[in-house]
Motif scaffolding. Structure first.
Motif, mmCIF file in Angstrom:
data_model
loop_
_atom_site.group_PDB
_atom_site.id
_atom_site.type_symbol
_atom_site.label_atom_id
_atom_site.label_comp_id
_atom_site.label_asym_id
_atom_site.label_seq_id
_atom_site.Cartn_x
_atom_site.Cartn_y
_atom_site.Cartn_z
ATOM 1 N N GLN A 158 -30.292 48.975 -16.268
ATOM 2 C CA GLN A 158 -29.130 49.768 -15.920
ATOM 3 C C GLN A 158 -27.884 48.893 -15.980
ATOM 4 N N VAL A 159 -26.762 49.505 -16.327
ATOM 5 C CA VAL A 159 -25.506 48.771 -16.445
ATOM 6 C C VAL A 159 -24.417 49.545 -15.744
ATOM 7 N N GLN A 160 -23.522 48.837 -15.104
ATOM 8 C CA GLN A 160 -22.354 49.446 -14.481
ATOM 9 C C GLN A 160 -21.115 49.007 -15.234
ATOM 10 N N LEU A 161 -20.189 49.926 -15.425
ATOM 11 C CA LEU A 161 -19.019 49.688 -16.255
ATOM 12 C C LEU A 161 -17.753 49.906 -15.443
ATOM 13 N N VAL A 162 -16.798 48.990 -15.591
ATOM 14 C CA VAL A 162 -15.523 49.106 -14.889
ATOM 15 C C VAL A 162 -14.392 48.883 -15.882
ATOM 16 N N GLU A 163 -13.583 49.929 -16.097
ATOM 17 C CA GLU A 163 -12.457 49.828 -17.007
ATOM 18 C C GLU A 163 -11.216 49.337 -16.269
ATOM 19 N N SER A 164 -10.332 48.717 -17.028
ATOM 20 C CA SER A 164 -9.030 48.303 -16.516
ATOM 21 C C SER A 164 -8.052 48.227 -17.669
ATOM 22 N N GLY A 165 -6.771 48.125 -17.325
ATOM 23 C CA GLY A 165 -5.760 47.927 -18.347
ATOM 24 C C GLY A 165 -4.925 49.144 -18.675
ATOM 25 N N GLY A 166 -5.263 50.277 -18.087
ATOM 26 C CA GLY A 166 -4.453 51.458 -18.337
ATOM 27 C C GLY A 166 -3.087 51.350 -17.673
ATOM 28 N N GLY A 167 -2.217 52.300 -18.012
ATOM 29 C CA GLY A 167 -0.887 52.300 -17.419
ATOM 30 C C GLY A 167 0.063 53.162 -18.184
ATOM 31 N N LEU A 168 1.332 52.968 -17.911
ATOM 32 C CA LEU A 168 2.404 53.722 -18.554
ATOM 33 C C LEU A 168 3.056 52.856 -19.619
ATOM 34 N N VAL A 169 3.210 53.414 -20.808
ATOM 35 C CA VAL A 169 3.822 52.677 -21.901
ATOM 36 C C VAL A 169 4.687 53.641 -22.698
ATOM 37 N N GLN A 170 5.732 53.105 -23.300
ATOM 38 C CA GLN A 170 6.577 53.937 -24.158
ATOM 39 C C GLN A 170 5.912 54.153 -25.504
ATOM 40 N N ALA A 171 6.249 55.244 -26.133
ATOM 41 C CA ALA A 171 5.740 55.504 -27.475
ATOM 42 C C ALA A 171 6.100 54.331 -28.380
ATOM 43 N N GLY A 172 5.122 53.937 -29.191
ATOM 44 C CA GLY A 172 5.293 52.782 -30.052
ATOM 45 C C GLY A 172 4.800 51.483 -29.444
ATOM 46 N N GLY A 173 4.530 51.509 -28.148
ATOM 47 C CA GLY A 173 4.071 50.313 -27.453
ATOM 48 C C GLY A 173 2.581 50.081 -27.584
ATOM 49 N N SER A 174 2.108 49.075 -26.853
ATOM 50 C CA SER A 174 0.711 48.659 -26.935
ATOM 51 C C SER A 174 0.111 48.500 -25.543
ATOM 52 N N LEU A 175 -1.186 48.699 -25.482
ATOM 53 C CA LEU A 175 -1.968 48.408 -24.293
ATOM 54 C C LEU A 175 -3.307 47.863 -24.730
ATOM 55 N N ARG A 176 -3.918 47.040 -23.890
ATOM 56 C CA ARG A 176 -5.286 46.614 -24.140
ATOM 57 C C ARG A 176 -6.141 47.010 -22.951
ATOM 58 N N LEU A 177 -7.128 47.817 -23.218
ATOM 59 C CA LEU A 177 -8.085 48.210 -22.190
ATOM 60 C C LEU A 177 -9.269 47.259 -22.214
ATOM 61 N N SER A 178 -9.800 47.001 -21.037
ATOM 62 C CA SER A 178 -11.000 46.182 -20.910
ATOM 63 C C SER A 178 -12.067 46.970 -20.175
#
Length: 127
Positions: free
Chosen positions: A1-21
């Protein structure tokens, strides 16, 4: 079994970048095909990107191809989603998913093919 935890979301302007982990528990991360999905209000959960066990193969939905990149670091038990040139229509809750697979080349592309899911991280894109 594996447990998963996401992070890295948020608010960004159009054209911008984000990296989710997505950090996974356990010592068999390399046995799992991994995927990213997203779900916007009133819509079904949709495939975004998938990656095979060793990271050598990837697949993307047409809507994100050329803008998003999925990758994984097996020693760190982490999968990433680099999102560039974000558009308002990319706004959604993003989910990480994992499925144990025997084949090293398999990529899963539908939600019903994944057993394990994270709690999701919100991505908001302002226009």
């Amino acid at each position: 079994q594996v447990q998963l935890v996401e992070s890295g979301g948020g608010l960004v302007q159009a054209g911008g970048s984000l990296r989710l982990s997505c950090a996974a528990s356990g010592r068999t991360f390399g046995s799992y095909a991994m995927g990213w999905f997203r779900q916007a209000p009133g819509k079904e959960r949709a495939f975004v990107a998938g990656i095979n066990r060793n990271g050598g193969r990837t697949q993307y939905s047409d809507s994100v191809k050329g803008r998003f990149t999925i990758s994984r670091d097996n020693p760190k038990n982490t999968v990433y989603l680099q999102m560039n040139s974000l558009k308002p229509e990319d706004a959604a809750v993003y989910y990480c998913a994992a499925e144990a697979v025997v084949s090293g080349i398999v990529i899963r592309t539908t939600a019903d093919q994944y057993h394990y899911w994270g709690q999701g991280t919100q991505v908001t894109v302002s226009s």
